[in-house]
Motif scaffolding. Sequence first.
Motif, PDB file in Angstrom:
ATOM      1  N   THR A   1      -3.755   2.500  -5.218  1.00 23.64           N
ATOM      2  CA  THR A   1      -2.390   2.106  -4.871  1.00 23.64           C
ATOM      3  C   THR A   1      -1.574   2.196  -6.149  1.00 23.64           C
TER       4      THR A   1
ATOM      5  N   ASP B   1      -5.408   3.647   1.848  1.00 26.14           N
ATOM      6  CA  ASP B   1      -5.383   3.892   0.397  1.00 26.14           C
ATOM      7  C   ASP B   1      -6.793   3.922  -0.185  1.00 26.14           C
TER       8      ASP B   1
ATOM      9  N   SER C   1       0.843  -1.204   0.000  1.00 24.66           N
ATOM     10  CA  SER C   1       0.000   0.000   0.000  1.00 24.66           C
ATOM     11  C   SER C   1       0.873   1.246   0.000  1.00 24.66           C
TER      12      SER C   1
ATOM     13  N   THR D   1      -8.031   0.986  -1.123  1.00 29.71           N
ATOM     14  CA  THR D   1      -7.873  -0.082  -2.112  1.00 29.71           C
ATOM     15  C   THR D   1      -8.666  -1.321  -1.710  1.00 29.71           C
TER      16      THR D   1
ATOM     17  N   PHE E   1      -4.064  -0.741   3.322  1.00 34.05           N
ATOM     18  CA  PHE E   1      -4.925  -0.643   2.142  1.00 34.05           C
ATOM     19  C   PHE E   1      -6.211   0.128   2.435  1.00 34.05           C
TER      20      PHE E   1
END
Length: 371
Positions: free
Chosen positions: A139, A71, A63, A73, A68
């Motif tokens: 990402t 992010d 990340s 994501t 994550f």
Amino acid sequence: MQFNRSTVTTLLMVALVALAGVAGFAGSAAATTHTTTLAGDGTDTVADFNASDDEYLETDISSDGTDFATDGTSTAKMNISLDGTDYAQLETAITDDTTASQTLNLSEGELDDLPGDAGETVTVNVTTWGTDGNGSVTTAESTFAVDITFQNSYAVASVDDSSATIEEADGPGFFSTSTITSLWSSSSDDPADLHTYESTVGIDGSNTTVTVLDETTNGSDAYSESIRDDIESGDVIYGASVGVNGTPVKAFYDEVDTDKIADGDTYAVYDSSNNVWTVHTGDAQDGATEMDVYLSSQSYTSVDSFDSSAVNDLFVGDLDMGVSSLVSNFGFGSLSTFSVLEALGVGMIAPAGGASLAGLALVAGRKRLGA
């Protein structure tokens, strides 16, 4: 000798443990896989590549933020490309967004269309990135190079619209040669597109099988039109043709008929489900480092570069085809390509006693005409 209950129970337990061990060994042997971990620093190498489903490439995606979730994501992605063309893609959900790294695992079987010669090292680019639920990149992309070395027994050539010769066949008039020929043949009334490909592929003598992937826009249509509708698995192909180093070789539909090849033969197999040709090298390629492969949607008798004597040797001499079979599979007009006397089983020496050659041909023809 007598056994009490305790002894029998003990023996049964020993037997069960032994069987469990054998089963465990067999299971572990069947599940054997190999994973190459990619560090992503530009020094990664993959050896003995043959696009095996049991071989894996593994790398981590990290990340940009703390994890994550930071992010945003939800999906991790990876692709592998060569010279700007993508050959494998992977998309997987982030399993734990509180972490900053996730391992991505891709089977080498996904790279079955990656082109390369036997023993050649090709440098691919591996790219990883992450996206959110809307498909936006969350990402950042990370790209690194990986050297992949092909096994000596494995080579792949990829055919596209730029590397193949593709011509749309004109519809023949009623009195044209092709129309008259079709009256004596089982082939389609509609002419197949002219679709040819020729390339030199690196090999390791007779040790290499060459896979040719046809990724043209009309390749599958061209071959399906040129190959007989009633063809079955293992049948010899007549409507399309394969040549190696300028010499025609036998081609089979979906699988080889082992009764029609000898040890050391060079031959091809067409996989109709995937539009893939495989050319199996033979004794003629012993010691060679390269091989010219030719594929065409034309019949063997229509390929100008094939010597007629080589076509005759293949179908009359090797496959022992008689006149009726030649007409059925190639058309009446193709008989000029073949030695009709040989197809009738007649030698070139005039018979003794003044008997006519035509008379002998008639007698022999009763045996070979329908072969």
